[in-house]
Enzyme design. Structure first.
Site, mmCIF file in Angstrom:
data_model
loop_
_atom_site.group_PDB
_atom_site.id
_atom_site.type_symbol
_atom_site.label_atom_id
_atom_site.label_comp_id
_atom_site.label_asym_id
_atom_site.label_seq_id
_atom_site.Cartn_x
_atom_site.Cartn_y
_atom_site.Cartn_z
ATOM 1 N N SER A 1 0.849 -1.195 0.000
ATOM 2 C CA SER A 1 0.000 0.000 0.000
ATOM 3 C C SER A 1 0.880 1.239 0.000
ATOM 4 O O SER A 1 2.053 1.171 0.384
ATOM 5 C CB SER A 1 -0.858 -0.014 1.271
ATOM 6 O OG SER A 1 -1.548 1.200 1.443
ATOM 7 N N TYR B 1 -1.747 -0.580 10.691
ATOM 8 C CA TYR B 1 -1.914 -0.941 9.264
ATOM 9 C C TYR B 1 -0.624 -0.613 8.510
ATOM 10 O O TYR B 1 -0.098 -1.438 7.760
ATOM 11 C CB TYR B 1 -3.101 -0.177 8.674
ATOM 12 C CG TYR B 1 -3.386 -0.500 7.217
ATOM 13 C CD1 TYR B 1 -3.906 -1.741 6.849
ATOM 14 C CD2 TYR B 1 -3.137 0.435 6.204
ATOM 15 C CE1 TYR B 1 -4.176 -2.042 5.513
ATOM 16 C CE2 TYR B 1 -3.412 0.146 4.870
ATOM 17 C CZ TYR B 1 -3.928 -1.093 4.530
ATOM 18 O OH TYR B 1 -4.184 -1.392 3.210
HETATM 19 P P1 NDP Z 1 -11.502 -6.165 0.126
HETATM 20 O O1 NDP Z 1 -12.029 -5.995 1.504
HETATM 21 O O2 NDP Z 1 -12.449 -6.091 -1.019
HETATM 22 O O3 NDP Z 1 -10.692 -7.531 -0.014
HETATM 23 C C1 NDP Z 1 -9.992 -8.113 1.052
HETATM 24 C C2 NDP Z 1 -9.914 -9.599 0.781
HETATM 25 O O4 NDP Z 1 -9.118 -10.201 1.832
HETATM 26 C C3 NDP Z 1 -11.274 -10.266 0.801
HETATM 27 O O5 NDP Z 1 -11.374 -11.112 -0.317
HETATM 28 C C4 NDP Z 1 -11.263 -11.075 2.079
HETATM 29 O O6 NDP Z 1 -11.989 -12.275 1.884
HETATM 30 C C5 NDP Z 1 -9.778 -11.372 2.232
HETATM 31 N N1 NDP Z 1 -9.419 -11.728 3.599
HETATM 32 C C6 NDP Z 1 -9.522 -10.988 4.721
HETATM 33 N N2 NDP Z 1 -9.143 -11.709 5.788
HETATM 34 C C7 NDP Z 1 -8.788 -12.938 5.325
HETATM 35 C C8 NDP Z 1 -8.322 -14.123 5.931
HETATM 36 N N3 NDP Z 1 -8.124 -14.207 7.258
HETATM 37 N N4 NDP Z 1 -8.054 -15.192 5.148
HETATM 38 C C9 NDP Z 1 -8.260 -15.135 3.812
HETATM 39 N N5 NDP Z 1 -8.703 -14.041 3.179
HETATM 40 C C10 NDP Z 1 -8.970 -12.950 3.934
HETATM 41 O O7 NDP Z 1 -10.377 -5.044 -0.030
HETATM 42 P P2 NDP Z 1 -9.265 -4.750 -1.149
HETATM 43 O O8 NDP Z 1 -9.514 -5.508 -2.371
HETATM 44 O O9 NDP Z 1 -9.146 -3.284 -1.201
HETATM 45 O O10 NDP Z 1 -7.944 -5.292 -0.414
HETATM 46 C C11 NDP Z 1 -7.042 -6.191 -1.005
HETATM 47 C C12 NDP Z 1 -5.629 -5.803 -0.586
HETATM 48 O O11 NDP Z 1 -5.296 -4.528 -1.138
HETATM 49 C C13 NDP Z 1 -5.397 -5.694 0.918
HETATM 50 O O12 NDP Z 1 -4.156 -6.282 1.251
HETATM 51 C C14 NDP Z 1 -5.341 -4.194 1.147
HETATM 52 O O13 NDP Z 1 -4.575 -3.852 2.275
HETATM 53 C C15 NDP Z 1 -4.686 -3.743 -0.141
HETATM 54 N N6 NDP Z 1 -4.876 -2.341 -0.472
HETATM 55 C C16 NDP Z 1 -6.125 -1.840 -0.716
HETATM 56 C C17 NDP Z 1 -6.274 -0.493 -0.985
HETATM 57 C C18 NDP Z 1 -7.604 0.123 -1.187
HETATM 58 O O14 NDP Z 1 -7.685 1.366 -1.175
HETATM 59 N N7 NDP Z 1 -8.686 -0.627 -1.409
HETATM 60 C C19 NDP Z 1 -5.119 0.411 -1.052
HETATM 61 C C20 NDP Z 1 -3.860 -0.252 -0.824
HETATM 62 C C21 NDP Z 1 -3.750 -1.552 -0.547
HETATM 63 P P3 NDP Z 1 -12.901 -13.045 2.981
HETATM 64 O O15 NDP Z 1 -13.495 -11.993 3.875
HETATM 65 O O16 NDP Z 1 -13.895 -13.768 2.131
HETATM 66 O O17 NDP Z 1 -11.972 -13.971 3.678
#
Ligand code: NDP
Length: 241
Positions: free
Chosen positions: A138, A151
């Site tokens: 990020s 974070y």
């Molecule tokens: P979402 O919340 O849409 O996606 C997060 C994903 O992580 C979900 O599919 C969730 O699936 C999964 N997840 C969470 N906890 C677990 C777990 N314990 N085991 C397996 N899967 C897990 O958000 P984003 O798509 O935005 O986030 C994806 C990545 O991008 C993250 O690492 C985030 O930090 C990073 N990011 C996002 C930004 C943004 O602005 N959106 C900016 C910079 C980085 P489920 O709940 O089904 O397990």
């Protein structure tokens, strides 16, 4: 000549950037393995994509579930070529004891989860001598702000780990860090601190960059010829300070 199909394992494929990445890599001809906890969403995506998509429920904080997933990938698909460490949570709020469960969860998912997933899939990625590990960090891995300390710590941590891994695994495995700014996903929906959730929710409500924008960059990175490794990409909405 068509490109041979690769097997791409994507964590957090049930929504946001992970889901969009699964679609993009599937469109590029890869076989995609969808990992996350929400089985219904994974299965719906696998059905929609059709052939060359496999949904495997897994929790990145539970090593046994990752080992079981890796065994299925080995048995059913012959092993993974690409790992996208994308699963993450962003539970922002002012630093206080009330947030301690959130701190632990962010460290367990964002930092330990990516490390454990990589450890479990590493031997598969090494086989064949042409693997890729993409980790979603990020802008918060470069710039800390008030209210995002833990974070940011997970993302700064993953940046250091990824660079070390890059040096250890070259040239057979290319290691890439993707560092997005604000992307329109459900990421802020899980924030437990009410005021922060409202403020961040408003910011995300106006987000212009989509998960598809990030997925396109990931697909581009993976499509480079093997002699070229893109190690790090920092990308923000054009109007993000
Ligand atoms: P979402 O919340 O849409 O996606 C997060 C994903 O992580 C979900 O599919 C969730 O699936 C999964 N997840 C969470 N906890 C677990 C777990 N314990 N085991 C397996 N899967 C897990 O958000 P984003 O798509 O935005 O986030 C994806 C990545 O991008 C993250 O690492 C985030 O930090 C990073 N990011 C996002 C930004 C943004 O602005 N959106 C900016 C910079 C980085 P489920 O709940 O089904 O397990």
């Amino acid at each position: 000549m068509s490109t041979p199909s690769r097997v791409a394992v994507i964590t957090g494929a049930s929504s946001g950037i992970g889901e969009a990445t699964a679609r993009a890599l599937h469109s590029a001809g890869d076989t995609v393995v969808l990992l996350a906890r929400r089985t219904d969403r994974l299965e719906a995506l696998a059905v929609e994509l059709g052939e060359q998509a496999l949904a495997i429920p897994a929790d990145v904080t539970d090593r046994d579930s990752l080992v079981a997933a890796a065994e299925r990938v080995q048995t059913e698909l012959g092993g993974a070529d690409i790992l996208v460490n994308n699963a993450g949570v962003m539970l922002l709020g002012p630093f206080s004891a009330e947030q301690r469960d959130d701190y632990r969860q962010m460290i367990e998912v964002n930092l330990l989860g990516a490390i454990t997933t990589t450890e479990v899939f590493l031997e598969q990625l090494k086989t064949g001598g042409a693997g890729d590990i993409i980790t979603i960090s990020s802008v918060a891995g470069r710039t800390a702000r008030a209210g995002n300390g833990v974070y940011a710590a997970t993302k700064w941590g993953i940046n250091g780990w990824s660079e070390s891994l890059r040096q250890e695994l070259l040239p057979d495995i290319r290691v890439t860090l993707i560092e997005p700014g604000v992307v329109a996903t459900e990421l802020p929906d899980h924030i437990t601190h009410a005021q922060t959730k409202q403020a961040i929710g408003e910011m995300y409500g106006n987000a212009t960059v989509t998960p598809e924008d990030i997925a396109e960059v990931i697909a581009f990175t993976l499509a480079r010829p093997r002699h070229l490794a893109i190690n790090e990409i920092l990308l923000r909405p054009a109007d993000q300070r």
